[in-house]
Design a protein around this motif. Structure first.
Motif, PDB file in Angstrom:
ATOM      1  N   ARG A 169       1.166  12.597   4.418  1.00 51.13           N
ATOM      2  CA  ARG A 169       2.568  12.223   4.089  1.00 51.13           C
ATOM      3  C   ARG A 169       3.390  13.693   4.501  1.00 51.13           C
ATOM      4  O   ARG A 169       3.026  14.974   4.255  1.00 51.13           O
ATOM      5  CB  ARG A 169       2.944  12.143   2.807  1.00 51.13           C
ATOM      6  CG  ARG A 169       2.092  10.705   2.401  1.00 51.13           C
ATOM      7  CD  ARG A 169       2.690  10.313   1.002  1.00 51.13           C
ATOM      8  NE  ARG A 169       2.047  11.291  -0.125  1.00 51.13           N
ATOM      9  CZ  ARG A 169       2.458  11.499  -1.396  1.00 51.13           C
ATOM     10  NH1 ARG A 169       3.417  10.662  -1.686  1.00 51.13           N
ATOM     11  NH2 ARG A 169       2.039  12.257  -2.261  1.00 51.13           N
ATOM     12  N   PHE A 215       0.355  15.902   0.285  1.00 49.96           N
ATOM     13  CA  PHE A 215      -0.308  14.964  -0.398  1.00 49.96           C
ATOM     14  C   PHE A 215      -0.302  15.363  -1.893  1.00 49.96           C
ATOM     15  O   PHE A 215      -0.441  14.634  -2.763  1.00 49.96           O
ATOM     16  CB  PHE A 215      -1.684  14.397  -0.042  1.00 49.96           C
ATOM     17  CG  PHE A 215      -2.536  15.635  -0.217  1.00 49.96           C
ATOM     18  CD1 PHE A 215      -3.360  15.728  -1.407  1.00 49.96           C
ATOM     19  CD2 PHE A 215      -2.872  16.592   0.721  1.00 49.96           C
ATOM     20  CE1 PHE A 215      -4.415  16.660  -1.538  1.00 49.96           C
ATOM     21  CE2 PHE A 215      -4.119  17.669   0.619  1.00 49.96           C
ATOM     22  CZ  PHE A 215      -4.700  17.646  -0.527  1.00 49.96           C
ATOM     23  N   ASN A 216      -0.088  16.614  -2.141  1.00 54.02           N
ATOM     24  CA  ASN A 216      -0.075  17.087  -3.711  1.00 54.02           C
ATOM     25  C   ASN A 216       1.377  17.060  -4.156  1.00 54.02           C
ATOM     26  O   ASN A 216       2.041  17.897  -4.872  1.00 54.02           O
ATOM     27  CB  ASN A 216      -0.657  18.544  -3.754  1.00 54.02           C
ATOM     28  CG  ASN A 216      -0.875  18.823  -5.191  1.00 54.02           C
ATOM     29  OD1 ASN A 216      -1.066  17.982  -6.163  1.00 54.02           O
ATOM     30  ND2 ASN A 216      -1.346  20.205  -5.653  1.00 54.02           N
ATOM     31  N   ARG A 217       2.022  15.704  -4.321  1.00 55.19           N
ATOM     32  CA  ARG A 217       3.288  15.487  -5.041  1.00 55.19           C
ATOM     33  C   ARG A 217       3.277  14.137  -5.282  1.00 55.19           C
ATOM     34  O   ARG A 217       2.368  13.230  -5.044  1.00 55.19           O
ATOM     35  CB  ARG A 217       4.416  15.728  -4.010  1.00 55.19           C
ATOM     36  CG  ARG A 217       4.140  14.911  -2.705  1.00 55.19           C
ATOM     37  CD  ARG A 217       5.529  15.288  -1.735  1.00 55.19           C
ATOM     38  NE  ARG A 217       5.288  14.424  -0.472  1.00 55.19           N
ATOM     39  CZ  ARG A 217       6.176  13.272  -0.418  1.00 55.19           C
ATOM     40  NH1 ARG A 217       6.949  12.823  -1.457  1.00 55.19           N
ATOM     41  NH2 ARG A 217       5.798  12.507   0.770  1.00 55.19           N
ATOM     42  N   PRO A 218       4.233  13.592  -6.058  1.00 52.35           N
ATOM     43  CA  PRO A 218       4.382  12.240  -6.890  1.00 52.35           C
ATOM     44  C   PRO A 218       4.470  11.272  -5.750  1.00 52.35           C
ATOM     45  O   PRO A 218       5.050  11.505  -4.612  1.00 52.35           O
ATOM     46  CB  PRO A 218       5.742  12.363  -7.722  1.00 52.35           C
ATOM     47  CG  PRO A 218       5.866  13.677  -8.018  1.00 52.35           C
ATOM     48  CD  PRO A 218       5.457  14.459  -6.845  1.00 52.35           C
ATOM     49  N   LEU A 219       3.940   9.940  -5.937  1.00 53.97           N
ATOM     50  CA  LEU A 219       3.998   9.148  -4.892  1.00 53.97           C
ATOM     51  C   LEU A 219       5.411   8.552  -4.787  1.00 53.97           C
ATOM     52  O   LEU A 219       5.981   8.378  -5.411  1.00 53.97           O
ATOM     53  CB  LEU A 219       2.777   7.955  -5.103  1.00 53.97           C
ATOM     54  CG  LEU A 219       1.389   8.148  -5.315  1.00 53.97           C
ATOM     55  CD1 LEU A 219       0.632   7.101  -5.909  1.00 53.97           C
ATOM     56  CD2 LEU A 219       0.844   8.708  -3.796  1.00 53.97           C
ATOM     57  N   ASP A 220       5.751   8.074  -3.240  1.00 47.47           N
ATOM     58  CA  ASP A 220       6.841   7.511  -2.993  1.00 47.47           C
ATOM     59  C   ASP A 220       7.006   6.273  -3.658  1.00 47.47           C
ATOM     60  O   ASP A 220       6.138   5.304  -4.012  1.00 47.47           O
ATOM     61  CB  ASP A 220       7.005   7.313  -1.573  1.00 47.47           C
ATOM     62  CG  ASP A 220       6.987   8.574  -0.867  1.00 47.47           C
ATOM     63  OD1 ASP A 220       7.325   9.744  -1.447  1.00 47.47           O
ATOM     64  OD2 ASP A 220       6.539   8.578   0.368  1.00 47.47           O
ATOM     65  N   TYR A 242       0.819  -1.190   0.138  1.00 50.79           N
ATOM     66  CA  TYR A 242      -0.046  -0.060  -0.272  1.00 50.79           C
ATOM     67  C   TYR A 242       0.900   1.393  -0.105  1.00 50.79           C
ATOM     68  O   TYR A 242       1.962   1.269   0.629  1.00 50.79           O
ATOM     69  CB  TYR A 242      -0.913   0.105   1.126  1.00 50.79           C
ATOM     70  CG  TYR A 242      -1.866  -0.976   1.190  1.00 50.79           C
ATOM     71  CD1 TYR A 242      -3.014  -0.983   0.543  1.00 50.79           C
ATOM     72  CD2 TYR A 242      -1.529  -2.289   2.060  1.00 50.79           C
ATOM     73  CE1 TYR A 242      -4.049  -2.024   0.411  1.00 50.79           C
ATOM     74  CE2 TYR A 242      -2.511  -3.336   2.060  1.00 50.79           C
ATOM     75  CZ  TYR A 242      -3.795  -3.135   1.134  1.00 50.79           C
ATOM     76  OH  TYR A 242      -4.742  -4.254   1.301  1.00 50.79           O
ATOM     77  N   ARG A 243       0.402   2.330  -0.800  1.00 52.76           N
ATOM     78  CA  ARG A 243       1.049   3.506  -0.722  1.00 52.76           C
ATOM     79  C   ARG A 243       0.053   4.607  -0.106  1.00 52.76           C
ATOM     80  O   ARG A 243      -0.948   4.640  -0.257  1.00 52.76           O
ATOM     81  CB  ARG A 243       1.241   4.010  -2.124  1.00 52.76           C
ATOM     82  CG  ARG A 243       2.099   2.900  -2.883  1.00 52.76           C
ATOM     83  CD  ARG A 243       2.989   3.409  -4.202  1.00 52.76           C
ATOM     84  NE  ARG A 243       1.702   3.828  -5.105  1.00 52.76           N
ATOM     85  CZ  ARG A 243       2.051   4.207  -6.322  1.00 52.76           C
ATOM     86  NH1 ARG A 243       3.182   4.432  -6.789  1.00 52.76           N
ATOM     87  NH2 ARG A 243       1.052   4.429  -7.174  1.00 52.76           N
ATOM     88  N   GLN A 244       0.916   5.448   0.799  1.00 50.06           N
ATOM     89  CA  GLN A 244       0.209   6.333   1.474  1.00 50.06           C
ATOM     90  C   GLN A 244       0.223   7.663   0.740  1.00 50.06           C
ATOM     91  O   GLN A 244       0.850   8.163   0.093  1.00 50.06           O
ATOM     92  CB  GLN A 244       1.088   6.785   2.795  1.00 50.06           C
ATOM     93  CG  GLN A 244       0.260   7.647   3.691  1.00 50.06           C
ATOM     94  CD  GLN A 244       0.774   7.818   5.120  1.00 50.06           C
ATOM     95  OE1 GLN A 244       2.011   7.337   5.225  1.00 50.06           O
ATOM     96  NE2 GLN A 244       0.085   8.728   5.802  1.00 50.06           N
ATOM     97  N   TYR A 245      -1.331   8.134   0.576  1.00 52.31           N
ATOM     98  CA  TYR A 245      -1.636   9.166  -0.021  1.00 52.31           C
ATOM     99  C   TYR A 245      -1.719  10.515   0.649  1.00 52.31           C
ATOM    100  O   TYR A 245      -1.323  11.546   0.297  1.00 52.31           O
ATOM    101  CB  TYR A 245      -3.027   8.993  -0.982  1.00 52.31           C
ATOM    102  CG  TYR A 245      -2.829   8.174  -1.996  1.00 52.31           C
ATOM    103  CD1 TYR A 245      -2.538   8.296  -3.293  1.00 52.31           C
ATOM    104  CD2 TYR A 245      -3.171   6.736  -1.971  1.00 52.31           C
ATOM    105  CE1 TYR A 245      -2.319   7.581  -4.493  1.00 52.31           C
ATOM    106  CE2 TYR A 245      -2.972   5.564  -2.814  1.00 52.31           C
ATOM    107  CZ  TYR A 245      -2.595   6.162  -3.966  1.00 52.31           C
ATOM    108  OH  TYR A 245      -2.779   5.193  -5.143  1.00 52.31           O
TER     109      TYR A 245
END
Length: 68
Positions: free
Chosen positions: A56, A60-65, A50-53
């Motif tokens: 963070r 949260f308005n940036r590319p996912l890790d 799972y990826r945390q949206y």
């Protein structure tokens, strides 16, 4: 089919039972190649990543890790 050494010292009923059931003919397959045993499948269940949206560091308005 049943060797005579297996029948020695047994009653006639036991001898007849050994002959009909064929108990003396078994052998192990440990360490041996068995014909037709190479067919099959394995069902592997992979744990989901799972990826945390939200919530963070950095917003949260940036590319996912990256998740390996």
């Amino acid at each position: 089919m049943v060797p005579e050494s297996e029948l020695e010292g047994k009653t006639p009923e036991e001898q007849e039972m050994l002959k009909t059931m064929g108990f003396c003919g078994f052998d192990t397959t440990k360490g041996k190649k068995v014909e037709g045993n190479d067919v099959g499948e394995v069902h592997v269940i992979l744990k989901r990543k799972y990826r945390q949206y939200m919530n963070r560091k950095g917003g949260f308005n940036r590319p996912l890790d990256f998740v390996a």
